[in-house]
Design a protein around this motif. Structure first.
Motif, PDB file in Angstrom:
ATOM      1  N   ALA A  62       0.829  -1.213   0.000  1.00 29.38           N
ATOM      2  CA  ALA A  62       0.000   0.000   0.000  1.00 29.38           C
ATOM      3  C   ALA A  62       0.858   1.256   0.000  1.00 29.38           C
ATOM      4  N   GLY A  63       0.524   2.184  -0.878  1.00 30.67           N
ATOM      5  CA  GLY A  63       1.307   3.412  -0.969  1.00 30.67           C
ATOM      6  C   GLY A  63       0.460   4.606  -1.377  1.00 30.67           C
ATOM      7  N   HIS A  64       1.027   5.765  -1.177  1.00 28.35           N
ATOM      8  CA  HIS A  64       0.336   7.014  -1.502  1.00 28.35           C
ATOM      9  C   HIS A  64       1.383   8.009  -1.976  1.00 28.35           C
ATOM     10  N   SER A  65       1.192   8.535  -3.187  1.00 28.17           N
ATOM     11  CA  SER A  65       2.195   9.427  -3.770  1.00 28.17           C
ATOM     12  C   SER A  65       1.567  10.745  -4.201  1.00 28.17           C
ATOM     13  N   LYS A  66       2.320  11.802  -4.045  1.00 25.45           N
ATOM     14  CA  LYS A  66       1.901  13.113  -4.521  1.00 25.45           C
ATOM     15  C   LYS A  66       3.075  13.779  -5.235  1.00 25.45           C
ATOM     16  N   VAL A  67       2.780  14.442  -6.324  1.00 25.51           N
ATOM     17  CA  VAL A  67       3.803  15.210  -7.029  1.00 25.51           C
ATOM     18  C   VAL A  67       3.637  16.666  -6.609  1.00 25.51           C
ATOM     19  N   GLN A 123      15.879   5.745  -3.146  1.00 22.44           N
ATOM     20  CA  GLN A 123      17.304   5.523  -3.343  1.00 22.44           C
ATOM     21  C   GLN A 123      18.004   6.711  -4.002  1.00 22.44           C
ATOM     22  N   ASN A 124      17.314   7.352  -4.949  1.00 17.28           N
ATOM     23  CA  ASN A 124      17.953   8.460  -5.671  1.00 17.28           C
ATOM     24  C   ASN A 124      17.364   9.823  -5.329  1.00 17.28           C
ATOM     25  N   GLY A 125      16.479   9.858  -4.316  1.00 17.17           N
ATOM     26  CA  GLY A 125      15.897  11.132  -3.911  1.00 17.17           C
ATOM     27  C   GLY A 125      14.646  11.507  -4.669  1.00 17.17           C
ATOM     28  N   GLY A 126      14.292  10.709  -5.658  1.00 20.39           N
ATOM     29  CA  GLY A 126      13.066  10.970  -6.411  1.00 20.39           C
ATOM     30  C   GLY A 126      13.258  12.024  -7.477  1.00 20.39           C
ATOM     31  N   THR A 127      12.703  11.769  -8.650  1.00 26.58           N
ATOM     32  CA  THR A 127      12.754  12.746  -9.739  1.00 26.58           C
ATOM     33  C   THR A 127      11.351  13.108 -10.213  1.00 26.58           C
ATOM     34  N   ALA A 128      10.422  12.161 -10.085  1.00 27.49           N
ATOM     35  CA  ALA A 128       9.058  12.402 -10.556  1.00 27.49           C
ATOM     36  C   ALA A 128       8.054  12.440  -9.409  1.00 27.49           C
ATOM     37  N   THR A 129       8.532  12.224  -8.192  1.00 23.03           N
ATOM     38  CA  THR A 129       7.640  12.224  -7.035  1.00 23.03           C
ATOM     39  C   THR A 129       8.104  13.269  -6.026  1.00 23.03           C
ATOM     40  N   ILE A 158      11.619  -4.791  -2.238  1.00 27.81           N
ATOM     41  CA  ILE A 158      11.764  -4.679  -3.686  1.00 27.81           C
ATOM     42  C   ILE A 158      11.668  -3.197  -4.018  1.00 27.81           C
ATOM     43  N   SER A 159      12.584  -2.722  -4.840  1.00 27.26           N
ATOM     44  CA  SER A 159      12.633  -1.297  -5.162  1.00 27.26           C
ATOM     45  C   SER A 159      12.405  -1.082  -6.657  1.00 27.26           C
ATOM     46  N   PRO A 160      11.148  -0.917  -7.078  1.00 26.92           N
ATOM     47  CA  PRO A 160      10.859  -0.740  -8.500  1.00 26.92           C
ATOM     48  C   PRO A 160      11.121   0.688  -8.970  1.00 26.92           C
ATOM     49  N   GLY A 161      11.505   0.791 -10.246  1.00 26.50           N
ATOM     50  CA  GLY A 161      11.505   2.075 -10.919  1.00 26.50           C
ATOM     51  C   GLY A 161      10.135   2.296 -11.540  1.00 26.50           C
ATOM     52  N   PRO A 162      10.002   3.211 -12.506  1.00 29.13           N
ATOM     53  CA  PRO A 162       8.705   3.474 -13.144  1.00 29.13           C
ATOM     54  C   PRO A 162       8.137   2.202 -13.777  1.00 29.13           C
ATOM     55  N   GLN A 163       6.864   1.928 -13.486  1.00 25.69           N
ATOM     56  CA  GLN A 163       6.234   0.698 -13.963  1.00 25.69           C
ATOM     57  C   GLN A 163       5.163   0.973 -15.025  1.00 25.69           C
ATOM     58  N   GLN A 174       9.140  10.805 -22.809  1.00 18.75           N
ATOM     59  CA  GLN A 174      10.349  11.395 -22.230  1.00 18.75           C
ATOM     60  C   GLN A 174      10.887  10.532 -21.092  1.00 18.75           C
ATOM     61  N   THR A 175       9.969  10.021 -20.290  1.00 20.01           N
ATOM     62  CA  THR A 175      10.378   9.164 -19.175  1.00 20.01           C
ATOM     63  C   THR A 175      11.049   7.902 -19.677  1.00 20.01           C
ATOM     64  N   GLU A 176      10.454   7.273 -20.670  1.00 20.41           N
ATOM     65  CA  GLU A 176      11.023   6.044 -21.219  1.00 20.41           C
ATOM     66  C   GLU A 176      12.387   6.301 -21.848  1.00 20.41           C
ATOM     67  N   ALA A 177      12.543   7.465 -22.452  1.00 18.49           N
ATOM     68  CA  ALA A 177      13.818   7.799 -23.084  1.00 18.49           C
ATOM     69  C   ALA A 177      14.939   7.955 -22.059  1.00 18.49           C
ATOM     70  N   MET A 178      14.584   8.297 -20.824  1.00 23.37           N
ATOM     71  CA  MET A 178      15.577   8.457 -19.759  1.00 23.37           C
ATOM     72  C   MET A 178      16.044   7.117 -19.187  1.00 23.37           C
ATOM     73  N   ILE A 179      15.261   6.073 -19.402  1.00 22.06           N
ATOM     74  CA  ILE A 179      15.574   4.758 -18.835  1.00 22.06           C
ATOM     75  C   ILE A 179      16.558   4.044 -19.742  1.00 22.06           C
ATOM     76  N   PRO A 180      17.694   3.616 -19.212  1.00 19.47           N
ATOM     77  CA  PRO A 180      18.701   2.967 -20.048  1.00 19.47           C
ATOM     78  C   PRO A 180      18.174   1.826 -20.920  1.00 19.47           C
ATOM     79  N   VAL A 181      17.262   0.997 -20.397  1.00 19.73           N
ATOM     80  CA  VAL A 181      16.751  -0.110 -21.214  1.00 19.73           C
ATOM     81  C   VAL A 181      15.655   0.350 -22.170  1.00 19.73           C
ATOM     82  N   GLY A 182      15.206   1.595 -22.045  1.00 17.94           N
ATOM     83  CA  GLY A 182      14.288   2.173 -23.012  1.00 17.94           C
ATOM     84  C   GLY A 182      12.820   1.867 -22.843  1.00 17.94           C
TER      85      GLY A 182
END
Length: 253
Positions: free
Chosen positions: A94-99, A149-155, A187-192, A208-216
């Protein structure tokens, strides 16, 4: 004694399971033969999701659970032990996110996000950690996040801070419970690639988000669910305090 040794069917509780990643994890666990309790703030949605897995209710049930309340975890634990005899697996999803911009986050907003993501994980680990320890067996899987882990970029900062705390709590509980037959991992997921993401994110922003991900590409929720299944298994007894990354190469360590 492990369920495998006792030859009994395992039962798993997944929080925030009415939709999204939680629903996917619950479905995967059910496919693997576990009885599953899908819990959520939205009891009706949780019940609908459970009926999709098993219309008879014999192996899947939907229950209301507010993870912000410790007593709510205890109540669900008691209902499940009465229904199925025991619980063996807890997935704190269970989670709750705000931008929100960093300097615009109010005390109320910060507390609200932390209450669900961090406090909820703590309560779940505490209630079920004690229960599992008393039985001599249990598996806890916490869903952390790349943001922690990285401080968040989209959240927001509140979400990133809470998820960072989840990773730390995982280690604390793992160390405390290891000698009692209980493992605690994250488990630490990136953008899903989830329906909610494609529904609320504009196509150009998503590209744009997908382009930033190394695996594309965005991550596959089904793979995160497979990771949860593996960490929940009886033979995963030598893995504890770990944080498994799945972020497409956005964060490497």
């Amino acid at each position: 004694m492990s369920p495998e040794a006792a030859d009994v069917r395992q039962t798993a509780l997944v929080t925030g399971a009415a939709g999204g990643l939680g629903r996917c994890i619950a479905g995967r666990l059910h496919e693997r033969g576990l009885r599953v309790a899908l819990t959520d703030l939205d009891a009706e949605a949780a019940a609908d999701a459970a009926r999709e897995l098993d219309p008879t209710g014999e192996s899947a049930v939907g229950l209301a659970l507010d993870v912000r309340e410790k007593d709510a975890f205890a109540a669900v634990r008691d209902r499940l032990t009465e229904r199925w005899g025991a619980v063996h697996v807890l997935v704190n999803n269970a989670g709750h996110s705000k931008v929100e911009a960093l300097m615009d986050i109010t005390p109320e907003s910060f507390s609200g996000v932390v209450d669900t993501n961090l406090n909820g994980t703590f309560y779940g680990c505490q209630v079920f950690g004690q229960y599992f320890a008393e039985r001599g067996y249990g598996r806890i899987v916490n869903i952390a996040s790349l943001a922690g882990q990285n401080g968040g970029t989209a959240t927001g900062a509140h979400y990133a801070a809470a998820k960072g705390g989840v990773a730390t709590l995982t280690k604390v509980f793992a160390r405390d419970l290891a000698h009692r037959g209980v493992t605690v991992n994250a488990i630490s997921p990136g953008p899903q690639d989830l329906p909610v993401v494609r529904r609320i994110v504009a196509p150009e922003k998503l590209a744009q988000t997908e382009a930033m991900i190394p695996v594309g590409r965005l991550g596959r929720p089904e793979f995160i669910a497979d990771m949860a299944v593996l960490l929940s298994s009886a033979h995963a007894d030598t893995v504890t305090g770990a944080c498994w990354d799945a972020n497409g190469g956005l964060y490497m360590r």
